[in-house]
Design an enzyme around this catalytic site. Structure first.
Site, short mmCIF file in Angstrom:
data_model
loop_
_atom_site.label_atom_id
_atom_site.label_comp_id
_atom_site.label_asym_id
_atom_site.label_seq_id
_atom_site.Cartn_x
_atom_site.Cartn_y
_atom_site.Cartn_z
N GLU A 1 -47.86 29.49 -62.97
CA GLU A 1 -47.52 28.28 -63.70
C GLU A 1 -48.31 28.23 -65.00
O GLU A 1 -49.49 27.81 -65.00
CB GLU A 1 -47.86 27.03 -62.87
CG GLU A 1 -47.12 26.95 -61.56
CD GLU A 1 -47.00 25.51 -61.08
OE1 GLU A 1 -45.89 25.09 -60.77
OE2 GLU A 1 -48.02 24.79 -61.03
N GLY B 1 -44.71 20.16 -67.24
CA GLY B 1 -44.41 18.79 -67.63
C GLY B 1 -44.21 18.61 -69.12
O GLY B 1 -44.17 17.49 -69.62
N LYS C 1 -46.18 15.94 -56.61
CA LYS C 1 -47.38 15.42 -57.26
C LYS C 1 -47.64 13.99 -56.77
O LYS C 1 -47.32 13.68 -55.62
CB LYS C 1 -47.27 15.54 -58.78
CG LYS C 1 -46.89 16.97 -59.21
CD LYS C 1 -47.05 17.23 -60.68
CE LYS C 1 -46.68 18.68 -60.98
NZ LYS C 1 -46.90 19.07 -62.37
N HIS D 1 -53.71 24.33 -57.89
CA HIS D 1 -52.81 23.88 -58.96
C HIS D 1 -53.63 23.61 -60.22
O HIS D 1 -54.77 23.15 -60.14
CB HIS D 1 -52.06 22.61 -58.53
CG HIS D 1 -50.94 22.27 -59.46
ND1 HIS D 1 -51.16 21.64 -60.66
CD2 HIS D 1 -49.61 22.51 -59.39
CE1 HIS D 1 -49.98 21.50 -61.28
NE2 HIS D 1 -49.04 22.02 -60.53
N SER E 1 -41.62 23.33 -66.00
CA SER E 1 -40.38 22.84 -66.62
C SER E 1 -39.13 23.59 -66.17
O SER E 1 -38.24 23.84 -66.97
CB SER E 1 -40.52 22.86 -68.15
OG SER E 1 -41.57 21.98 -68.56
N ASN F 1 -42.84 20.18 -55.76
CA ASN F 1 -44.19 19.59 -55.78
C ASN F 1 -44.04 18.17 -56.32
O ASN F 1 -43.88 17.98 -57.53
CB ASN F 1 -45.10 20.44 -56.68
CG ASN F 1 -46.48 19.79 -56.86
OD1 ASN F 1 -46.81 18.82 -56.19
ND2 ASN F 1 -47.27 20.35 -57.77
N GLU G 1 -53.60 21.32 -62.27
CA GLU G 1 -54.10 19.94 -62.40
C GLU G 1 -55.36 19.74 -61.59
O GLU G 1 -56.26 18.99 -62.00
CB GLU G 1 -52.97 18.96 -61.99
CG GLU G 1 -51.87 18.94 -63.05
CD GLU G 1 -50.48 18.63 -62.53
OE1 GLU G 1 -50.33 18.16 -61.39
OE2 GLU G 1 -49.52 18.88 -63.29
P1 13P Z 1 -42.90 20.52 -63.99
O1 13P Z 1 -41.73 21.16 -63.28
O2 13P Z 1 -42.81 19.02 -64.02
O3 13P Z 1 -43.17 21.14 -65.33
O4 13P Z 1 -44.20 20.82 -63.10
C1 13P Z 1 -44.43 22.13 -62.68
C2 13P Z 1 -45.53 22.10 -61.69
O5 13P Z 1 -46.67 21.83 -62.02
C3 13P Z 1 -45.18 22.38 -60.28
O6 13P Z 1 -46.31 22.56 -59.51
#
Ligand code: 13P
Length: 246
Positions: A164, A170, A11, A93, A208, A9, A95
């Site tokens: 997640e 992150g 982002k 997601h 992560s 992903n 976010e």
């Molecule tokens: P990270 O791997 O940067 O923690 O992000 C995970 C994520 O949100 C994947 O959709």
């Protein structure tokens, strides 16, 4: 038999030169035993499709409208994603739930829209740190998944789920393999009870994931691969994670 799946992903990262270099690195390391895909920002889907055509590596989007078409400025429909060759669309997601106020029912509608156009939705679920600390993890993810199950019925067998935990995204803080496995097992049971093919739904872990923790996470019986954020932006790391999946 659930073949492992690793999805990057990206982002809101990338640029034409950076994406070309990243994709070249992923392509150069083929073949992979696991299924591999990248979810790029919308403007890059066309060139991602060109770069990955006939490579065996899939691509997808990070969101998808719940609407079929119409006056929805800024939205991108599932039909458009299908036209761009997308195999996957991430929906719900954390976010988007947090910054765009996406509800469980909107996420379920997005999943239905994707499925209707042959795009596999990757339905994200996960608890916040406050919810985990309050002992509510399984209740929260069950509620989030139930919205998709209620909307999709038997079609839920066609989705991918990504667990997640919000506190692991992150942050460099990963759920332990045992913590993740416990939630995945509960999600698997919920899917199995909901639909004939529910037990075959792939459940990815995200939060992560790095080259040094991927193998142990993917070794858990109900973890079918990963949804990778930061580490999917560096070819060498993403390739190492894909290899850890089998
Ligand atoms: P990270 O791997 O940067 O923690 O992000 C995970 C994520 O949100 C994947 O959709």
């Amino acid at each position: 038999m659930r073949n492992k799946l690793v999805v990057g992903n990206w982002k809101m990262h990338g640029s034409r030169p950076a994406n070309a270099e990243l994709l070249a690195g992923i392509l150069a390391a083929r073949p992979y035993a696991a299924d591999v895909a990248v979810c790029a920002p919308f403007p890059y889907l066309g060139e991602t499709a060109v770069a990955l055509a006939a490579s065996g590596i899939g691509w997808g989007a990070q969101d998808c409208s719940a609407h079929e078409q119409g006056a929805y400025t800024g939205e991108v429909s599932a039909a458009m994603l299908a036209e761009c060759g997308c195999r996957y669309a991430i929906v719900g997601h954390s976010e988007r739930r947090a910054y765009h106020a996406e509800s469980d029912s909107l996420v379920a509608d997005k999943a239905a829209a994707a499925l209707a156009h042959g795009v596999t939705p990757i339905v994200c679920v996960g608890e916040t740190l406050a919810e985990r600390d309050a002992g509510r993890t399984e209740e929260v993810v069950a509620r989030q998944l139930a919205a998709a199950i209620d909307k999709l019925g038997e079609r839920v067998a066609g989705i991918v789920v990504a667990y997640e935990p919000v506190w692991a995204i992150g942050t460099g803080r990963t759920a332990t393999p045992a913590q993740a496995q416990q939630v995945h097992r509960a999600l698997r049971a919920q899917l199995q009870a909901a639909a004939a093919g529910g037990g075959g739904v792939r459940i990815l872990y995200g939060g992560s994931v790095k080259p040094d923790n991927a193998a142990e996470l993917f070794g858990q019986p109900d973890i079918d691969g990963g949804l990778i954020g930061g580490a999917s932006l560096k070819a060498v790391d993403f390739v190492a994670i894909c290899r850890a999946a089998g």
